[in-house]
Design a protein around this motif. Structure first.
Motif, mmCIF file in Angstrom:
data_model
loop_
_atom_site.group_PDB
_atom_site.id
_atom_site.type_symbol
_atom_site.label_atom_id
_atom_site.label_comp_id
_atom_site.label_asym_id
_atom_site.label_seq_id
_atom_site.Cartn_x
_atom_site.Cartn_y
_atom_site.Cartn_z
ATOM 1 N N ASP A 64 -62.782 25.964 35.649
ATOM 2 C CA ASP A 64 -62.467 24.984 34.492
ATOM 3 C C ASP A 64 -61.113 25.044 34.417
ATOM 4 O O ASP A 64 -60.160 26.047 34.091
ATOM 5 N N VAL A 65 -60.403 23.915 34.219
ATOM 6 C CA VAL A 65 -58.923 23.708 34.511
ATOM 7 C C VAL A 65 -58.349 22.872 33.257
ATOM 8 O O VAL A 65 -58.945 21.737 33.068
ATOM 9 N N ALA A 66 -57.395 23.243 32.824
ATOM 10 C CA ALA A 66 -56.649 22.246 31.862
ATOM 11 C C ALA A 66 -55.281 21.977 32.542
ATOM 12 O O ALA A 66 -54.323 23.025 32.685
ATOM 13 N N LEU A 67 -55.292 20.649 32.715
ATOM 14 C CA LEU A 67 -53.806 20.146 33.263
ATOM 15 C C LEU A 67 -52.825 19.979 32.264
ATOM 16 O O LEU A 67 -53.025 18.918 31.053
ATOM 17 N N PHE A 68 -51.589 20.343 32.149
ATOM 18 C CA PHE A 68 -50.726 20.232 31.167
ATOM 19 C C PHE A 68 -49.686 19.244 31.939
ATOM 20 O O PHE A 68 -49.018 19.465 32.813
ATOM 21 N N HIS A 69 -49.311 18.449 30.727
ATOM 22 C CA HIS A 69 -48.204 17.407 31.342
ATOM 23 C C HIS A 69 -47.267 17.344 30.057
ATOM 24 O O HIS A 69 -47.810 17.010 28.756
ATOM 25 N N GLU A 70 -46.043 17.646 30.149
ATOM 26 C CA GLU A 70 -45.116 17.717 29.099
ATOM 27 C C GLU A 70 -44.473 16.340 28.769
ATOM 28 O O GLU A 70 -43.779 15.786 29.560
ATOM 29 N N PRO B 98 -61.921 15.318 28.632
ATOM 30 C CA PRO B 98 -61.139 14.610 27.848
ATOM 31 C C PRO B 98 -59.718 14.934 27.927
ATOM 32 O O PRO B 98 -59.327 15.807 28.368
ATOM 33 N N THR B 99 -58.763 14.169 27.275
ATOM 34 C CA THR B 99 -57.433 14.400 27.035
ATOM 35 C C THR B 99 -56.985 14.437 25.782
ATOM 36 O O THR B 99 -57.489 13.537 24.762
ATOM 37 N N PHE B 100 -56.071 15.477 25.439
ATOM 38 C CA PHE B 100 -55.807 15.569 23.922
ATOM 39 C C PHE B 100 -54.356 16.219 23.937
ATOM 40 O O PHE B 100 -53.742 16.660 25.012
ATOM 41 N N THR B 101 -53.826 16.203 22.876
ATOM 42 C CA THR B 101 -52.481 16.618 22.680
ATOM 43 C C THR B 101 -52.024 17.895 21.938
ATOM 44 O O THR B 101 -53.051 18.252 20.918
ATOM 45 N N VAL B 102 -51.303 18.840 22.441
ATOM 46 C CA VAL B 102 -50.992 20.080 21.557
ATOM 47 C C VAL B 102 -49.433 20.296 21.658
ATOM 48 O O VAL B 102 -48.715 19.641 22.319
ATOM 49 N N SER B 103 -49.434 21.050 20.746
ATOM 50 C CA SER B 103 -47.903 21.086 20.343
ATOM 51 C C SER B 103 -47.574 22.588 19.967
ATOM 52 O O SER B 103 -48.607 23.339 19.355
ATOM 53 N N THR B 104 -46.640 23.336 20.721
ATOM 54 C CA THR B 104 -46.451 24.788 20.344
ATOM 55 C C THR B 104 -46.016 24.833 18.923
ATOM 56 O O THR B 104 -45.398 24.172 18.102
ATOM 57 N N PRO B 105 -46.382 26.240 18.327
ATOM 58 C CA PRO B 105 -47.522 27.140 19.062
ATOM 59 C C PRO B 105 -48.753 26.763 19.106
ATOM 60 O O PRO B 105 -49.267 25.991 18.023
ATOM 61 N N PHE B 106 -49.498 26.986 19.891
ATOM 62 C CA PHE B 106 -51.035 26.717 19.713
ATOM 63 C C PHE B 106 -51.855 27.813 20.539
ATOM 64 O O PHE B 106 -51.168 28.425 21.450
ATOM 65 N N ASN B 107 -53.072 27.848 20.375
ATOM 66 C CA ASN B 107 -54.027 28.397 20.919
ATOM 67 C C ASN B 107 -55.007 27.753 21.638
ATOM 68 O O ASN B 107 -55.609 26.894 21.164
ATOM 69 N N ILE B 108 -55.553 28.200 23.112
ATOM 70 C CA ILE B 108 -56.551 27.183 23.745
ATOM 71 C C ILE B 108 -57.446 28.591 24.454
ATOM 72 O O ILE B 108 -56.703 29.460 24.997
ATOM 73 N N SER B 109 -58.540 28.287 24.414
ATOM 74 C CA SER B 109 -59.479 29.198 25.478
ATOM 75 C C SER B 109 -60.473 28.173 26.469
ATOM 76 O O SER B 109 -60.784 27.060 25.957
ATOM 77 N N LEU B 110 -60.468 28.799 27.750
ATOM 78 C CA LEU B 110 -61.124 28.273 28.625
ATOM 79 C C LEU B 110 -62.606 28.986 28.828
ATOM 80 O O LEU B 110 -62.478 30.137 28.916
ATOM 81 N N PHE B 111 -63.625 28.517 28.965
ATOM 82 C CA PHE B 111 -64.985 29.111 29.062
ATOM 83 C C PHE B 111 -65.855 28.362 30.036
ATOM 84 O O PHE B 111 -65.975 27.237 30.260
ATOM 85 N N MET B 112 -66.555 29.423 30.772
ATOM 86 C CA MET B 112 -67.919 28.862 31.602
ATOM 87 C C MET B 112 -69.035 29.820 31.200
ATOM 88 O O MET B 112 -68.967 30.979 30.970
ATOM 89 N N ASN B 113 -70.058 29.022 31.051
ATOM 90 C CA ASN B 113 -71.416 29.808 30.788
ATOM 91 C C ASN B 113 -72.306 29.223 31.649
ATOM 92 O O ASN B 113 -72.772 27.909 31.830
ATOM 93 N N SER B 114 -73.341 30.208 32.268
ATOM 94 C CA SER B 114 -74.079 29.883 33.377
ATOM 95 C C SER B 114 -75.505 29.976 32.863
ATOM 96 O O SER B 114 -76.590 30.070 33.650
ATOM 97 N N SER B 115 -75.892 30.219 31.427
ATOM 98 C CA SER B 115 -76.985 30.504 31.188
ATOM 99 C C SER B 115 -77.610 29.114 30.647
ATOM 100 O O SER B 115 -77.203 28.358 29.634
ATOM 101 N N GLY B 116 -78.571 29.035 31.186
ATOM 102 C CA GLY B 116 -79.418 27.592 30.950
ATOM 103 C C GLY B 116 -78.705 26.330 31.322
ATOM 104 O O GLY B 116 -78.665 25.390 30.558
ATOM 105 N N GLY B 117 -78.180 26.663 32.473
ATOM 106 C CA GLY B 117 -77.172 25.487 32.938
ATOM 107 C C GLY B 117 -75.794 25.878 33.181
ATOM 108 O O GLY B 117 -75.463 26.745 32.309
#
Length: 412
Positions: free
Chosen positions: A75-81, A122-141
Motif C-alpha cells: 500500500d504505497v503513497a507516491l509523493f511528488h513535491e 486517487p491523487t490528492f494534495t497535502v501541505s505540511t504539517p499533515f498526518n497520513i496513515s496507510l492500512f491493509m485489512n485482510s478480513s473479508g477480502g
C-alpha cells in the motif's frame, strides 16, 4: 512492483522508517497500519543505486507486508513535491504472487515467473504539517486504504488471501517483515530527503492494536531507499514507542528493545542499582538480585526502582551476586555482576539483543525487491532499459501521468 535485480549499491542508503521481524517466532495478523505525522518535508534528487540522476522531488511512503509467505502486498503513497511544503500524493497498490501468475482480474503481468497486479488509486494534495496513515485489512477480502484529514478511505480490494505474516522467510527467501518506510520512486531508486516527522506502526493481535515488540529503522523487503533521514526511538512511554525522523545520516539501528544502562554499587551489605536509558532514570522497573548455587542462578530478592530509577537491596550478605533486569517490552534484559567471574552465567540474557544487532548488520540488502510503480493509463511492451523506464516514470509524475509498462529482463 518488484523485480529481483541484484545490482551493487554504490549509494549507501536504506528504506527508512519502522519495520518489525522476529527471529524466533511467527505472528499472523489480519490488520496492519502505519501512521506518520509530518511537520516538514523536502524531497531532493532521485538517483539510481549507481548514483545516476533520474529526477527530483519524488519519493514513496510504503506499507509492505508478506501474506502467508507467498504474496507481497504493498500500500504505497507516491509523493511528488509541487512547491515548497506542498505535495501531490497518488495512492498505488502492487500485489505480488511469489509462486506464479496473479489470478485476479486487473492490470497485471508476469515477471520472471512472478505475477504482479497494479492499481493506481486517487491523487490528492497535502501541505505540511499533515498526518497520513496507510492500512491493509485482510478480513473479508484484502482491502488497501489510507486515512487523511480525518477521513478513512478503502480505495482497492482483492478477494480473501489469508493473513499477514510477521517472522520467518517467504518462499523467495526475503524476510516476512512488516515495514512502514520512506523510499525512492521505484526501481530501487534513492530519494534525497529532509524531514521532521514521527512514525508509529501497529498490527492487530489479541483483540487489539499493538505496537511491535521488536522494531528496526530499516525495511528489509523493499529496495527503494532514502538519504538524509536520521531516526531515533522515543521510548518515553515504554509501551507506546514511536520513531522521530529528522535530517541527518540514515543508518541501521535496532530501535527497540534496547538494553538500559545498569550501574551497581555495593557497600556495607547494601546493593544500589541505578537503571537508566539515554541518561533518563527508569522508575518502577523490576530488578532481581541473584546468587549462584550448584543448580544455577537463584533469585534471592526482587525490588522495584524508585522514581529516581534506583533499586535498593539491603542485607545482602554475599559479595558474589548478580543484579538482573529481566526486560520490559521495549527494554531488553541486562545485568551487572559484583565479580567479573560471574558474567559467563548470564551472557544468555543479552543474547536476544545481540542476535537482533547481528542480523541487522549482516543483512544483504541486495536481496530486497526493487519496485516499479505502474498504472493503467498507458500499457505497452517496451525495450527500454530499467533506467530509461524509471526516468520515464519520474517524468510522468511531474505532468500527472502514470505509465504502465511491462518490464523486460535486465542483464547486468
Amino acid at each position: 512492483m518488484a523485480a529481483f535485480f541484484a545490482t551493487a549499491q554504490t549509494v549507501q542508503a536504506f528504506p527508512m522508517g519502522i519495520s518489525t521481524f522476529s527471529l524466533t517466532s511467527v505472528t499472523s495478523t489480519p490488520y496492519v497500519i502505519g501512521v506518520v505525522k509530518v511537520d516538514s518535508l523536502s524531497i531532493g534528487q532521485d538517483v539510481l543505486p549507481s548514483g545516476s540522476y533520474i529526477g527530483s522531488g519524488n519519493a514513496s511512503l510504503q506499507l509492505n507486508a508478506v501474506m502467508e509467505g507467498r504474496f507481497w502486498a504493498q500500500d504505497v503513497a507516491l509523493f511528488h513535491e509541487v512547491s515548497p511544503n506542498s505535495f501531490e500524493v497518488t495512492m498505488v497498490v502492487n500485489f505480488w504472487n511469489f509462486s506464479g501468475p496473479v489470478s485476479f482480474p486487473g492490470n497485471k503481468s508476469t515477471y520472471q515467473g512472478l505475477g504482479v497486479l497494479c492499481y493506481v488509486g486517487p491523487t490528492f494534495t497535502v501541505s505540511t504539517p499533515f498526518n497520513i496513515s496507510l492500512f491493509m485489512n485482510s478480513s473479508g477480502g484484502l482491502k488497501f486504504g489510507y486515512i487523511y484529514a480525518g477521513a478513512r478511505h478503502v480505495f482497492f480490494e482483492l478477494p480473501t488471501i489469508g493473513n499477514f505474516t510477521v517472522g520467518g522467510l517467504s518462499v523467495v527467501g526475503v524476510p516476512n517483515d512488516l515495514e512502514f518506510v520512506w523510499g525512492g520512486p521505484g526501481g530501487g531508486s534513492v530519494a534525497q530527503m529532509s524531514i521532521s516527522a514521527t512514525e508509529t506502526l501497529y498490527y492487530w493481535t489479541g483483540g487489539r492494536l499493538v505496537e511491535p515488540p521488536v522494531a528496526f529503522s530499516t525495511g528489509f523487503d523493499t529496495a527503494e531507499a532514502v538519504e538524509g533521514v536520521y531516526e531515533v526511538a522515543n521510548l518515553t512511554e515504554l509501551f507506546s514507542p514511536s520513531v522521530s525522523q529528522t535530517a541527518g545520516p540514515d543508518d541501521q539501528e535496532v530501535l527497540w528493545p534496547v538494553p538500559p544502562t545498569m550501574i551497581l554499587n555495593y557497600s556495607s551489605n547494601t546493593a544500589l542499582v541505578a537503571l537508566s536509558l539515554n541518561g533518563r532514570p527508569l522508575p518502577y522497573q523490576e530488578v532481581e538480585l541473584e546468587t549462584i548455587t550448584i543448580t544455577g542462578p537463584k533469585v534471592e530478592y526482587e525490588e522495584y526502582t524508585s522514581p529516581q530509577g534506583v533499586a535498593v537491596f539491603n542485607q545482602v550478605n554475599s559479595s558474589l551476586f548478580v543484579t538482573v533486569f529481566p526486560g520490559n517490552y521495549t527494554l531488553a534484559p541486562t545485568f551487572s555482576v559484583s565479580s567479573p567471574g560471574l558474567s559467563s552465567f548470564f551472557h544468555s540474557l543479552t543474547h536476544g539483543y545481540q542476535s537482533l544487532t547481528s542480523f541487522l548488520k549482516s543483512y544483504n540488502y541486495n536481496h530486497a525487491l526493487k519496485s516499479f510503480f505502474r498504472g493503467f493509463k498507458y500499457e505497452q511492451t517496451t525495450n527500454y532499459s530499467p533506467t530509461e523506464l524509471l526516468a520515464l516514470y519520474v517524468g510522468a509524475l511531474a505532468v500527472g501521468v502514470v505509465l504502465a509498462v511491462v518490464l523486460k529482463e535486465r542483464h547486468e
